[in-house]
Scaffold this active site. Structure first.
Site, short mmCIF file in Angstrom:
data_model
loop_
_atom_site.label_atom_id
_atom_site.label_comp_id
_atom_site.label_asym_id
_atom_site.label_seq_id
_atom_site.Cartn_x
_atom_site.Cartn_y
_atom_site.Cartn_z
N GLY A 27 -36.42 24.17 15.01
CA GLY A 27 -35.57 25.21 14.45
C GLY A 27 -34.22 25.32 15.13
N TRP A 80 -54.82 8.63 11.83
CA TRP A 80 -56.03 9.29 11.30
C TRP A 80 -56.04 10.79 11.60
CZ3 TRP A 80 -55.80 5.30 14.82
CH2 TRP A 80 -55.98 5.64 16.17
N LYS A 81 -55.32 11.22 12.64
CA LYS A 81 -55.29 12.65 12.95
C LYS A 81 -54.55 13.44 11.87
CE LYS A 81 -55.51 11.79 17.93
NZ LYS A 81 -54.84 11.96 19.24
N ASP A 87 -41.59 23.20 10.85
CA ASP A 87 -41.81 22.98 9.41
C ASP A 87 -42.03 21.48 9.23
OD1 ASP A 87 -41.81 22.83 6.66
OD2 ASP A 87 -39.80 23.63 6.39
N MET A 88 -43.27 21.09 8.99
CA MET A 88 -43.57 19.65 8.98
C MET A 88 -44.58 19.31 7.90
SD MET A 88 -45.96 19.47 12.40
CE MET A 88 -46.95 18.07 11.88
N HIS A 104 -34.83 19.72 -0.32
CA HIS A 104 -35.59 20.77 -1.00
C HIS A 104 -34.71 21.91 -1.48
CE1 HIS A 104 -38.84 18.50 0.73
NE2 HIS A 104 -39.72 19.24 0.09
N VAL A 106 -39.21 27.66 14.69
CA VAL A 106 -39.86 27.46 13.40
C VAL A 106 -40.14 25.97 13.20
CG1 VAL A 106 -39.73 27.77 10.90
CG2 VAL A 106 -38.69 29.48 12.42
#
Length: 336
Positions: free
Chosen positions: A306, A226-227, A174-175, A45, A172
């Site tokens: 993190g 499904w979660k 981040d997912m 990213h 942190v």
């Protein structure tokens, strides 16, 4: 991979931003956010994402001159319109405003409509944590993840960020709602390397570690089956409803025209809840317990979200930031 200094990476990105028509100040900030993302090891990213970003500027999906504006306010809750401006600049401004409101009210929420990809979502969690605030933020995306029970991309892999401030190292998370982001799939596919765990389904409907096969079927695996699918749906719903913006199903399927996303930013200032030392002690106790747990592999100690970022940040500032040689050379041939 090759290494370049952070300063050289930043300078090259800033020059490219100016080439795309950004003002001096906005070019500097957006370039810094891209460079820091690469420095911190989120290569998919940072620089690697720039060609797609530039293509979206050229096709009109991103308006480099647009800035977010306030549309509705009620105490510590605000709704903003991003006017399809640059995603990381819109999100940076939104988080900064949320921090200001949280320091005034104790807790604050900002919903941002009509924006673009925020690049590394963790950026905005780090931003809040560095001011001593807890944060929770997320974004919807175009349909790129099959809801559980279908092979058709129906929901987004809507990234979720949770940040916890801590003097010895912020936590942190981040997912994405998919086991692997499509940027990560592309990176594994380019290296012709298997994923560490199954990340989606192949053309026969079997779980696979073959990133290229998952890219071909567009059947990435939701986290928790499904979660994860259900969590993706409600994140999209809350984001679109609070911002008054578009939902995932309204964003279209072309990645080069993924514009109009909805995002939410929440921040909590714990300053008046308890002494800073008390909160730090709780966080340290949890992390000490994690680190004290016997790992399955002695060479791979347990880490908190993190922790690796901090290690990579130090290493990459010292040794140089790793970049894909092909991408770096092509980037320089176009913009330098």
């Amino acid at each position: 991979m090759m290494r370049v200094s952070f300063d050289d990476l930043y300078a090259a990105l800033r020059k490219a931003m100016l080439h795309l028509g950004l003002s001096e100040e906005r070019a500097a900030l957006s370039a810094r956010l891209f460079a820091e993302t690469t420095r911190d090891g989120v290569y998919t990213h940072g620089l690697n994402r720039f060609p797609r970003f530039a293509a979206m500027v050229r096709n009109g999906s991103i308006n480099v001159h647009a800035e977010p504006t306030l549309t509705t306010t009620f105490g510590a809750i605000e709704r903003w319109d991003g006017h399809r401006g640059i995603g990381n600049l819109n999100a940076y401004a939104a988080m900064q405003r949320t921090i200001t409101l949280a320091k005034e009210h104790g807790v604050a929420a900002l919903a941002l409509a009509n924006t673009n990809h925020w690049m590394r979502g963790g950026t905005y969690g780090w931003l809040a944590a560095e001011t001593g605030l807890f944060a929770l933020c997320w974004s919807n995306t175009l349909p790129n993840l099959p809801a559980w029970g279908t092979a058709v991309p129906t929901v987004g892999n809507n990234p979720l960020v949770i940040a916890v401030p801590r003097p010895e190292g912020h936590i942190v998370l981040d997912m994405a709602m998919s086991q692997f982001s499509y940027g990560t799939l592309a990176a594994y596919s380019k290296r012709n390397a298997p994923l560490p765990v199954p990340g989606g389904f192949d053309e026969k409907g079997n779980l696979t570690t073959d990133a290229a096969a998952i890219e071909a079927t567009q059947r990435a695996l939701p986290i928790g089956y499904w979660k994860g699918s259900g969590l993706s749906l409600v994140l999209d719903m809350v984001g679109a409803m609070l911002s008054g913006g578009l939902a995932t199903y309204q964003l279209g399927l072309d990645p080069l025209r993924e514009a109009g996303q909805s995002q939410v930013f929440l921040a909590i200032d714990p300053a008046n809840l308890a002494p800073a030392g008390e909160l730090t002690g709780i966080a340290d106790g949890i992390i000490d317990h994690l680190h004290g747990t016997t790992p399955l592999n002695a060479d791979k100690p347990l880490r908190y979200p993190g922790e690796q970022t901090l290690q990579l940040r130090e290493e990459n500032m010292r040794l140089g930031v790793p970049v894909d040689a092909d991408i770096w050379n092509e980037f320089n041939s176009k913009y330098q």
